[in-house]
Motif scaffolding. Structure first.
Motif, PDB file in Angstrom:
ATOM      1  N   GLU A 152      38.399  36.495  37.471  1.00 50.46           N
ATOM      2  CA  GLU A 152      37.801  37.611  36.723  1.00 50.46           C
ATOM      3  C   GLU A 152      36.287  37.455  36.686  1.00 50.46           C
ATOM      4  O   GLU A 152      35.766  36.343  36.617  1.00 50.46           O
ATOM      5  N   ASP A 153      35.587  38.588  36.745  1.00 52.26           N
ATOM      6  CA  ASP A 153      34.127  38.549  36.604  1.00 52.26           C
ATOM      7  C   ASP A 153      33.697  39.510  35.509  1.00 52.26           C
ATOM      8  O   ASP A 153      34.526  40.215  34.929  1.00 52.26           O
ATOM      9  N   ASN A 154      32.414  39.512  35.228  1.00 53.43           N
ATOM     10  CA  ASN A 154      31.923  40.427  34.194  1.00 53.43           C
ATOM     11  C   ASN A 154      30.909  41.432  34.762  1.00 53.43           C
ATOM     12  O   ASN A 154      29.911  41.741  34.146  1.00 53.43           O
ATOM     13  N   GLU A 213      38.401  44.296  30.558  1.00 53.61           N
ATOM     14  CA  GLU A 213      37.320  44.822  29.708  1.00 53.61           C
ATOM     15  C   GLU A 213      35.949  44.319  30.170  1.00 53.61           C
ATOM     16  O   GLU A 213      34.928  44.855  29.781  1.00 53.61           O
ATOM     17  N   ASN A 214      35.973  43.297  31.023  1.00 58.13           N
ATOM     18  CA  ASN A 214      34.716  42.714  31.491  1.00 58.13           C
ATOM     19  C   ASN A 214      34.317  43.149  32.898  1.00 58.13           C
ATOM     20  O   ASN A 214      33.146  43.372  33.175  1.00 58.13           O
ATOM     21  N   GLY A 215      35.288  43.210  33.751  1.00 55.96           N
ATOM     22  CA  GLY A 215      34.995  43.505  35.149  1.00 55.96           C
ATOM     23  C   GLY A 215      36.260  43.548  35.973  1.00 55.96           C
ATOM     24  O   GLY A 215      37.322  43.907  35.472  1.00 55.96           O
ATOM     25  N   ALA A 216      36.146  43.152  37.230  1.00 55.49           N
ATOM     26  CA  ALA A 216      37.324  43.137  38.093  1.00 55.49           C
ATOM     27  C   ALA A 216      38.126  41.863  37.847  1.00 55.49           C
ATOM     28  O   ALA A 216      37.560  40.800  37.603  1.00 55.49           O
ATOM     29  N   LYS A 217      39.441  42.001  37.888  1.00 58.15           N
ATOM     30  CA  LYS A 217      40.299  40.839  37.729  1.00 58.15           C
ATOM     31  C   LYS A 217      41.330  40.832  38.859  1.00 58.15           C
ATOM     32  O   LYS A 217      42.223  41.671  38.904  1.00 58.15           O
TER      33      LYS A 217
END
Ligand SMILES: Nc1ncnc2c1ncn2[C@@H]1O[C@H](COP(=O)(O)OP(=O)(O)O)[C@@H](O)[C@H]1O
Ligand SMILES: [Mg+2]
Length: 141
Positions: free
Chosen positions: A78-80, A130-134
């Protein structure tokens, strides 16, 4: 394998102030094609890095989580960076799909999916958190 994949691009992550975190729920021995899994992880991590840089995310991070359930090994990345736009989230695994006008080949995720689906008898999927791509890699035990 996760450590090793991060190691390959550690310098450019550091240069861009991107924090990485690895959490391993359980350390296990897997009988797999190591270099192929590494290639997939590097592709996904590089894309996360690209998105963080492209969108000027200040405190960029990439979190990698390894879990095991009854029948699968699961790796979540996961990223943000804010995620993938809804209109093309279904196309990111298509060959030659890229939003990186010049620098993208659009083959990274296509090849990654092929490796996971065909060589690992697994699944590679993505959703927006909610943060980015997962991204989630699921490999049958
Ligand atoms: N972590 C991410 N955040 C936002 N968009 C992403 C992410 N990973 C992949 N993408 C999107 O998916 C596209 C396809 O990725 P990929 O197949 O690796 O090709 P490339 O990196 O050459 O563009 C990217 O161009 C980008 O638009
Ligand atoms: Mg790529």
């Amino acid at each position: 394998v996760i450590d090793n994949s991060l190691g390959i691009i550690k310098a450019s992550l550091k240069l861009n102030n991107i924090e990485t975190k690895i959490s391993i729920e359980e350390d296990v021995n897997m009988y797999i094609y190591v270099s192929e899994l590494k290639q997939v992880l590097v592709n996904i991590i590089k894309n996360a890095k690209d998105a963080i840089i492209e969108r000027n995310i200040e405190n960029g991070w990439i979190h990698i989580e390894f879990k095991v359930d009854k029948h699968h090994y699961i790796i979540n990345i996961e990223d943000n960076a804010g995620g993938i736009e809804k209109e093309y989230i279904n196309q990111v695994f298509d060959p030659y799909f890229s939003t990186k006008s010049k620098n993208g080949t659009g083959l990274g995720l296509y090849m990654s999916k092929m490796i996971i689906d065909e060589h690992f008898n697994g699944l590679l999927v993505v959703k927006n958190s909610e943060n980015g791509a997962k991204f989630s890699i699921k490999i049958k035990k």
